[in-house]
Scaffold this motif. Structure first.
Motif, PDB file in Angstrom:
ATOM      1  N   LYS A   1      86.685  41.609   8.901  1.00  0.00           N
ATOM      2  CA  LYS A   1      86.180  42.916   8.463  1.00  0.00           C
ATOM      3  C   LYS A   1      84.660  42.936   8.476  1.00  0.00           C
ATOM      4  O   LYS A   1      84.007  41.891   8.484  1.00  0.00           O
ATOM      5  CB  LYS A   1      86.699  43.237   7.063  1.00  0.00           C
ATOM      6  N   GLU A   2      84.126  44.141   8.479  1.00  0.00           N
ATOM      7  CA  GLU A   2      82.681  44.293   8.438  1.00  0.00           C
ATOM      8  C   GLU A   2      82.166  44.042   7.021  1.00  0.00           C
ATOM      9  O   GLU A   2      82.891  44.194   6.047  1.00  0.00           O
ATOM     10  CB  GLU A   2      82.288  45.701   8.886  1.00  0.00           C
TER      11      GLU A   2
ATOM     12  N   GLN B   1      82.061  40.251   2.641  1.00  0.00           N
ATOM     13  CA  GLN B   1      82.676  40.306   3.954  1.00  0.00           C
ATOM     14  C   GLN B   1      83.945  39.481   3.948  1.00  0.00           C
ATOM     15  O   GLN B   1      83.898  38.264   3.714  1.00  0.00           O
ATOM     16  CB  GLN B   1      81.718  39.805   5.032  1.00  0.00           C
TER      17      GLN B   1
ATOM     18  N   GLU C   1      80.457  44.909   3.682  1.00  0.00           N
ATOM     19  CA  GLU C   1      80.409  46.173   2.961  1.00  0.00           C
ATOM     20  C   GLU C   1      79.596  46.027   1.680  1.00  0.00           C
ATOM     21  O   GLU C   1      79.588  44.969   1.036  1.00  0.00           O
ATOM     22  CB  GLU C   1      81.818  46.659   2.595  1.00  0.00           C
TER      23      GLU C   1
END
Length: 128
Positions: A43-44, A39, A46
């Motif tokens: 941002k998310e 992460q 992933e």
């Protein structure tokens, strides 16, 4: 319960390498798969890579395919992520995780909701 402790993060220049480790303890054998996520700020989280321990089969995100290698030492119950040819965009907090279900397949192995246990993370910084 499952405990996961990541290590091996740090700062490296672009094109350099790092090897992350994740020491697992507790009831990790309730699931056949483990994975690495990351992460970046803003941002998310992933999925980066996953491995199905009994088959040794692996799944990678397109962004790291050919540069990162996930592996597991079942005897030591330790998960690894070898990261080569690092890029500044690889900068993130990296987490290891144990699956929520008995097994996974394909892209489901890289989905956050497929995992039920998480480590605290280890920071990777890549400078240009």
């Amino acid at each position: 319960q499952v405990q996961l402790v990541e290590s091996g993060g740090g700062s490296v220049q672009a094109r350099g390498s790092l090897r992350l480790s994740c020491a697992a303890s507790g009831r990790t054998y309730g699931s056949n798969f483990m994975g690495w996520f990351r992460q970046a700020p803003g941002k998310e989280r992933e999925g980066v890579a996953a491995i199905r321990r009994s088959y040794g089969s692996t799944t990678y995100a397109d962004s790291v395919q050919g540069r990162f290698t996930i592996s597991i030492d079942n005897a030591k119950n330790t998960l690894y992520l070898q990261m080569n040819s690092l890029k500044p965009e690889d900068t993130a907090m990296y987490y290891c995780a144990v699956g929520r279900y008995l097994d996974c397949s394909g892209d489901y192995c890289l989905r956050e909701r497929s995992y039920g246990y998480w480590g605290q993370g280890t920071q990777v910084n890549v400078s240009s």
